[in-house]
Design a protein around this motif. Structure first.
Motif, mmCIF file in Angstrom:
data_model
loop_
_atom_site.group_PDB
_atom_site.id
_atom_site.type_symbol
_atom_site.label_atom_id
_atom_site.label_comp_id
_atom_site.label_asym_id
_atom_site.label_seq_id
_atom_site.Cartn_x
_atom_site.Cartn_y
_atom_site.Cartn_z
ATOM 1 N N LYS A 87 -28.127 1.872 -27.985
ATOM 2 C CA LYS A 87 -28.596 2.367 -29.280
ATOM 3 C C LYS A 87 -29.492 1.327 -29.953
ATOM 4 O O LYS A 87 -30.584 1.644 -30.435
ATOM 5 C CB LYS A 87 -27.404 2.692 -30.179
ATOM 6 C CG LYS A 87 -27.777 3.103 -31.585
ATOM 7 C CD LYS A 87 -26.527 3.327 -32.416
ATOM 8 C CE LYS A 87 -26.685 2.690 -33.751
ATOM 9 N NZ LYS A 87 -25.477 2.761 -34.572
ATOM 10 N N LEU A 91 -33.291 2.288 -30.594
ATOM 11 C CA LEU A 91 -33.683 2.557 -31.972
ATOM 12 C C LEU A 91 -34.405 1.360 -32.574
ATOM 13 O O LEU A 91 -33.942 0.719 -33.516
ATOM 14 C CB LEU A 91 -32.472 2.958 -32.811
ATOM 15 C CG LEU A 91 -31.838 4.289 -32.429
ATOM 16 C CD1 LEU A 91 -30.679 4.612 -33.344
ATOM 17 C CD2 LEU A 91 -32.855 5.415 -32.431
ATOM 18 N N ASP A 92 -35.562 1.097 -32.028
ATOM 19 C CA ASP A 92 -36.427 0.013 -32.467
ATOM 20 C C ASP A 92 -37.787 0.638 -32.741
ATOM 21 O O ASP A 92 -38.254 1.482 -31.971
ATOM 22 C CB ASP A 92 -36.521 -1.034 -31.351
ATOM 23 C CG ASP A 92 -37.280 -2.270 -31.768
ATOM 24 O OD1 ASP A 92 -38.353 -2.142 -32.395
ATOM 25 O OD2 ASP A 92 -36.817 -3.376 -31.443
ATOM 26 N N GLU A 93 -38.414 0.234 -33.818
ATOM 27 C CA GLU A 93 -39.703 0.817 -34.224
ATOM 28 C C GLU A 93 -40.738 0.785 -33.095
ATOM 29 O O GLU A 93 -41.569 1.671 -32.982
ATOM 30 C CB GLU A 93 -40.236 0.093 -35.460
ATOM 31 C CG GLU A 93 -41.511 0.683 -35.979
ATOM 32 C CD GLU A 93 -41.394 1.258 -37.363
ATOM 33 O OE1 GLU A 93 -42.312 1.979 -37.752
ATOM 34 O OE2 GLU A 93 -40.380 1.003 -38.044
ATOM 35 N N ASN A 95 -40.369 1.517 -30.174
ATOM 36 C CA ASN A 95 -40.133 2.640 -29.262
ATOM 37 C C ASN A 95 -40.453 3.996 -29.889
ATOM 38 O O ASN A 95 -40.238 5.033 -29.259
ATOM 39 C CB ASN A 95 -38.679 2.642 -28.794
ATOM 40 C CG ASN A 95 -38.341 1.439 -27.964
ATOM 41 O OD1 ASN A 95 -39.184 0.917 -27.232
ATOM 42 N ND2 ASN A 95 -37.114 0.980 -28.060
ATOM 43 N N LEU A 96 -40.950 3.999 -31.109
ATOM 44 C CA LEU A 96 -41.168 5.243 -31.858
ATOM 45 C C LEU A 96 -42.057 6.226 -31.104
ATOM 46 O O LEU A 96 -41.721 7.410 -30.976
ATOM 47 C CB LEU A 96 -41.768 4.916 -33.227
ATOM 48 C CG LEU A 96 -41.750 6.018 -34.260
ATOM 49 C CD1 LEU A 96 -40.330 6.502 -34.509
ATOM 50 C CD2 LEU A 96 -42.353 5.514 -35.557
ATOM 51 N N ILE A 99 -40.219 7.537 -27.843
ATOM 52 C CA ILE A 99 -39.150 8.478 -28.183
ATOM 53 C C ILE A 99 -39.746 9.811 -28.619
ATOM 54 O O ILE A 99 -39.321 10.877 -28.162
ATOM 55 C CB ILE A 99 -38.258 7.897 -29.304
ATOM 56 C CG1 ILE A 99 -37.481 6.685 -28.799
ATOM 57 C CG2 ILE A 99 -37.304 8.959 -29.848
ATOM 58 C CD1 ILE A 99 -36.816 5.879 -29.913
ATOM 59 N N PHE A 144 -37.721 10.279 -36.363
ATOM 60 C CA PHE A 144 -37.091 9.138 -35.703
ATOM 61 C C PHE A 144 -37.285 7.843 -36.494
ATOM 62 O O PHE A 144 -36.439 6.962 -36.452
ATOM 63 C CB PHE A 144 -37.579 9.002 -34.263
ATOM 64 C CG PHE A 144 -36.986 10.049 -33.370
ATOM 65 C CD1 PHE A 144 -35.626 10.086 -33.117
ATOM 66 C CD2 PHE A 144 -37.780 11.018 -32.792
ATOM 67 C CE1 PHE A 144 -35.063 11.055 -32.310
ATOM 68 C CE2 PHE A 144 -37.239 11.995 -31.979
ATOM 69 C CZ PHE A 144 -35.869 12.018 -31.742
ATOM 70 N N LYS A 145 -38.376 7.739 -37.226
ATOM 71 C CA LYS A 145 -38.587 6.563 -38.086
ATOM 72 C C LYS A 145 -37.505 6.526 -39.167
ATOM 73 O O LYS A 145 -36.951 5.469 -39.465
ATOM 74 C CB LYS A 145 -39.980 6.612 -38.710
ATOM 75 C CG LYS A 145 -40.347 5.368 -39.495
ATOM 76 C CD LYS A 145 -41.800 5.439 -39.915
ATOM 77 C CE LYS A 145 -42.230 4.227 -40.694
ATOM 78 N NZ LYS A 145 -42.280 3.001 -39.927
ATOM 79 N N VAL A 147 -34.527 7.751 -38.883
ATOM 80 C CA VAL A 147 -33.276 7.392 -38.210
ATOM 81 C C VAL A 147 -33.260 5.896 -37.890
ATOM 82 O O VAL A 147 -32.281 5.203 -38.169
ATOM 83 C CB VAL A 147 -33.084 8.232 -36.924
ATOM 84 C CG1 VAL A 147 -31.915 7.722 -36.092
ATOM 85 C CG2 VAL A 147 -32.893 9.713 -37.280
ATOM 86 N N ILE A 148 -34.329 5.385 -37.301
ATOM 87 C CA ILE A 148 -34.401 3.974 -36.921
ATOM 88 C C ILE A 148 -34.238 3.070 -38.142
ATOM 89 O O ILE A 148 -33.519 2.079 -38.099
ATOM 90 C CB ILE A 148 -35.730 3.672 -36.194
ATOM 91 C CG1 ILE A 148 -35.711 4.301 -34.796
ATOM 92 C CG2 ILE A 148 -35.999 2.176 -36.114
ATOM 93 C CD1 ILE A 148 -37.061 4.318 -34.094
ATOM 94 N N GLU A 150 -32.806 3.877 -40.827
ATOM 95 C CA GLU A 150 -31.584 4.301 -41.520
ATOM 96 C C GLU A 150 -31.864 4.722 -42.956
ATOM 97 O O GLU A 150 -31.154 4.376 -43.889
ATOM 98 C CB GLU A 150 -30.518 3.202 -41.458
ATOM 99 C CG GLU A 150 -30.099 2.909 -40.035
ATOM 100 C CD GLU A 150 -28.918 1.962 -39.935
ATOM 101 O OE1 GLU A 150 -28.104 1.906 -40.881
ATOM 102 O OE2 GLU A 150 -28.800 1.302 -38.888
#
Length: 191
Positions: A87, A91-93, A95-96, A99, A144-145, A147-148, A150
């Protein structure tokens, strides 16, 4: 700083890197964990790409092997720790884009839309597909941004405000793994 970056710094300061110091562990870390290609690693060591590919295959270092290792690990007592590690890596920017594109393909492009595009009467042109793909990837990137980073309040607002306006007459969601589980199980039987 990862192994690849450390070696790059050493090379940048004039040190000549020797392929002999490229242990299986270092190669696996650079290829699997840091996502460096054979070409990138070969350029770092100033050798032919085929030498890195050969070395990787010799030591059994592959994406498929890594996925199977992770999957097998998930069935052990270390599952929670491994899941959290993945995770954090995923969940690192940085990888946006990866993903967003992967999910767009999985959830959108590799479905009925592709049939509409590929039919003889060509209901959707190449330009239509480019427009739709770009729209989907960009919207997913935003989600996803959130989520990443938070940003749960903004994510909650997006979900609830959209849910209040749209989709009430749609069918209930039915999780569909696209046969991902079946493919993993098949790979496990081969390995």
């Amino acid at each position: 700083m990862g192994i690849f970056e450390e070696l790059k710094v050493r090379k940048g300061s004039g040190e000549l890197l020797s392929l002999n110091e490229l242990t299986p562990e270092k190669l696996k870390t650079m290829f699997i964990d840091e996502g460096k290609t054979d070409k990138m690693i070969s350029q770092l060591f100033e050798v032919k790409e085929s030498q890195i590919t050969y070395r990787r295959k010799k030591f059994g270092i592959s994406i498929r092997g890594s996925i199977l290792d992770d999957f097998l690990m998930a069935n052990s007592e270390d599952a929670k720790e491994m899941n959290e590690k993945i995770k954090l890596q995923l969940l690192d920017e940085k990888n946006l884009t990866m993903i967003s594109k992967a999910v767009a393909h999985f959830a959108f492009r590799n479905g009925p839309i592709e049939d509409m595009h590929a039919t003889p009467n060509n209901q959707l042109s190449e330009e239509d597909m480019k427009t739709l793909n770009k729209f989907m990837v960009n919207r997913l990137a935003y989600i996803f941004k959130l989520v990443i980073e938070e940003r749960w309040m903004e994510f909650d607002f997006l979900i609830k405000s959209t849910d209040r306006l749209y989709g009430h007459s749609w069918d209930e969601a039915e999780p569909d793994d696209g046969e991902t589980r079946k493919i993993i199980e098949m790979l496990l039987k081969k390995g």
